[in-house]
Design an enzyme around this catalytic site. Structure first.
Site, PDB file in Angstrom:
ATOM      1  N   LYS A   1      14.726   3.039  -5.250  1.00 14.71           N
ATOM      2  CA  LYS A   1      13.768   2.954  -4.472  1.00 14.71           C
ATOM      3  C   LYS A   1      13.242   1.469  -5.052  1.00 14.71           C
ATOM      4  CE  LYS A   1       9.688   3.387  -1.954  1.00 14.71           C
ATOM      5  NZ  LYS A   1       7.945   3.934  -2.476  1.00 14.71           N
TER       6      LYS A   1
ATOM      7  N   ASN B   1       2.685  10.004  -0.502  1.00 19.13           N
ATOM      8  CA  ASN B   1       2.175  10.599  -1.954  1.00 19.13           C
ATOM      9  C   ASN B   1       0.763  10.535  -1.910  1.00 19.13           C
ATOM     10  OD1 ASN B   1       1.499  10.473  -4.585  1.00 19.13           O
ATOM     11  ND2 ASN B   1       3.143   8.900  -5.094  1.00 19.13           N
ATOM     12  N   THR B   2      -0.020   9.496  -1.997  1.00 16.80           N
ATOM     13  CA  THR B   2      -1.280   9.553  -1.979  1.00 16.80           C
ATOM     14  C   THR B   2      -2.273  10.567  -1.458  1.00 16.80           C
ATOM     15  OG1 THR B   2      -1.418   6.961  -2.643  1.00 16.80           O
ATOM     16  CG2 THR B   2      -3.696   8.194  -1.872  1.00 16.80           C
TER      17      THR B   2
END
Lengths: 256, 256, 256, 256
Positions: A95, A204-205
């Site tokens: 990524k 994610n967060t």
């Protein structure tokens, strides 16, 4: 089933490993998410040791690691980081994140295209994190990107799909999978991304900072499935004038 | 579990019966939705016959019928319609819809309050469809409403939660369940409604006019569950500045 | 006063010449707008003739022409076009537009940066039309751009400031003037752009396709001035809880 | 020219007197706004004294006072307050505000309709502050309201036109002037309200709490004029696909 490069995925929810309060909590949430592609910052990986904490918690047959280049600021650094990651994690997937700006972490289009082109030549499967820029997406396609990862809003902001007008253009034109990558702050955002035709989302967060990350992971899992199913079942159009679901009759008129 | 009056519900997705292309398709979608409260327009019910088509397709133990007064234009008509419905469907639950306006079907706050007060006295469990008006909600509480059903956007418009600023106020103040009733056009809208703390949503048009209503019903079912779970797992706040999920390190600096 | 390169402007409303129903109508609207910078497509200029229609209608002392490269698809074409424009119009100012995509006319970040760098070296004052990409803006600064012209929404869409989250980042970081370039569909959009601190806006379609372009030009002129004045007078913050403008007293309590 | 009841107004910007840091500053701003209708809370008026501060600063031939009933909680209190105001200020105009809720100051639809009906019978020119409820607007018309004043967002929130979908319905159906009353936080909001066809806006907080209230008042004045002019000059529609303002030619093709 979603296919990226030579890999197929049952789950369209990709996840990350940052910001969890513990590795244990991260493991629990990621397993609950059923995510099959998990991005991990190279820095978090102990490149020399054997008992690296994060990797230890991600050793499941269904989990594919996606090392990211977070922290690099140009193509040269990114290529070096990708090579380190390939050796350390034994995967040619990368990524690509190049963000010279330390405040908003917005990606650099020029360095990203340059690094993608080079990394593809070096045999990498490249998934670049980018601004929601339709022309950049086409140029990345031209140099062999495996997917594009446009942002919904600034990383970590939880603001959702602020770039939706451009995501729709990107999706309508793309020949490679489109993965919405940053800013998805709630399951409703993930569902919306899937409804407009995104191939996957990376979250994610919003999972990591929830009060209950494991249940939040399940919520995202369901929302992504719901959004995809809605996309496939074709939603009706928005209308300006109201139209009753119930018949608009005046059936009692004669009696009053 | 959601409780309204004396009834508990496992599912927070309420549904309607309008606009389906066939009764068969309606039945399939509503079963797939797992909805336990299904609203039906009195007009659609054959008040005299035995073999009424719609009711025939809704005879499942887990389905509670919620007759609505769609088509009435004032409190007097609504009360009459509710009484007819009680006799015909053997339920004292009534979804109160009073919309004198034939174009946008916006509800009448004055007649709705008046009818609610009267119907409560007559022993009905009243669920009024209303504009997203916080003060009206409190007044309905004062006269004994069982729940409030504020609209997200005009009925049938699929525009989603255009009244969200007011829905949040209503939810923060309400002592009775809040069911978002109109305009929910996609699973992402339903998830969002649940994320902000709504107790349930009512969806009809978006399921009925989908190309595949049964799968769309499943999508809504999952989205509602996802949104509720996210609400319970507590989402993090939106932030203005970005914050990387991955560590913002400059780990390669020394080498370049 | 706004300064770009060595030029100062009293008006922060820049305009374009496309889509008007006649050159006469264009002239009337542009004069009414009080715009001092007017972009003109090179193609519209008769490079050989003396009596070119458009230029004839733009010969006013307060109007500076800003030739644009609309129609080119890469840096090489853009540089050639800029040189033609410099000869034909006797100005070294150039609005750089490179959009390989014929459907959405989204700009190409890579070619735009390349052309900007080259054109600056060739002595041009370059104003590049770009996506609302904060990192690209910084890179354009680094190669000497005179301003940046991020889009609000796709050209000609009249959708307004869909990129506002990114425009705010760009404005907060920029060392050169920020001119919002595309998608501004109404005076309220132009006012909003100025309120968030943009240095200027470029409006074309919304004026040209109005029923009364001249009055619409005046409306935009006033809106831009209003927005700028609001920016300078500092707006208060949005608040979540209501706060009455009128005193929230219960002054009649004792009497009822 | 706007006409309400028997009064005509050159300015479509109505203003309020709350929240200014001094009466002097208020006077300066209101004069700069050119507003001809200024609302004043009854409580602020010294009903017995001669030298009331606020009134003293509002004695201009072009300023019409509009006493409001802010602070009352039901129709009965409102009617009493209106009668006090009529005596004290020698005007039969009244801005009807009934908000039992001390936190969000949302208006009460039931009491507002009741009070309007009664006040009209008592010879008042009634301008009721209401939620953006299209049916309530029609009912207020039926009892003789002089105008309707739907809110854009909660009072004092500066959030702008969050109710726009409903304001558009109200405007399309109304036979009396529609004045957008609360939540207008910036000149761009005021311009937008006028662009969609509102007859006027009432602005208070956004002017009063600006760092420079007088210049902010001028900004609002211009924005209201700009929005009205845009409405009259007829804006073009939003489009989905981009359309270049400049000709989309490939004029350099032959040369490259």
């Amino acid at each position: 089933m979603l296919t990226i490069a030579d890999q197929t995925f049952s789950s369209r929810l990709f996840t990350g490993t940052g910001k969890f309060s513990s590795a244990k909590e991260m493991e629990s949430a990621l397993i609950a998410s059923a995510s099959e592609l998990v991005t991990v910052a190279l820095k978090r990986v102990d490149l020399k040791g054997k008992d690296d904490d994060i990797l230890h918690h991600l050793k499941y047959p269904h989990i594919n690691l996606l090392p990211n280049t977070s922290g690099v600021r140009n193509a040269k650094q990114a290529i070096f980081a990708a090579q380190l990651a390939r050796e350390a994690l034994e995967t040619n997937w990368i990524k690509l994140e190049i963000h010279p700006d330390p405040k908003y972490l917005m990606p650099d289009p020029i360095e990203t295209l340059k690094a993608t082109e080079e990394l593809v030549k070096l045999g990498f499967v490249v998934l670049p994190y980018i601004h929601a820029d339709p022309v950049l997406c086409k140029r990345l396609e031209d140099v062999g990107t495996a997917a594009v990862m446009p942002l919904g809003s600034p990383i970590g902001s939880n603001k959702g799909l602020r770039t939706i007008d451009f995501l729709e253009i990107i999706i309508s034109q793309s020949r490679v999978p489109v993965i919405i990558d940053a800013g998805i702050g709630a399951p409703s955002d993930a569902a919306k991304a899937m409804e407009i035709g995104a191939d996957a989302v990376l979250v994610n967060t919003a999972i990591a900072i929830a009060k209950d990350p494991t249940n939040m992971a399940i919520a995202f899992k369901m929302a992504v499935e719901a959004g995809r199913m809605a996309f496939e079942s074709k939603l009706g159009a928005q209308t300006h004038y109201a139209a009753a679901s119930s018949p608009l009759t005046v059936f009692l008129d004669e009696e009053f």
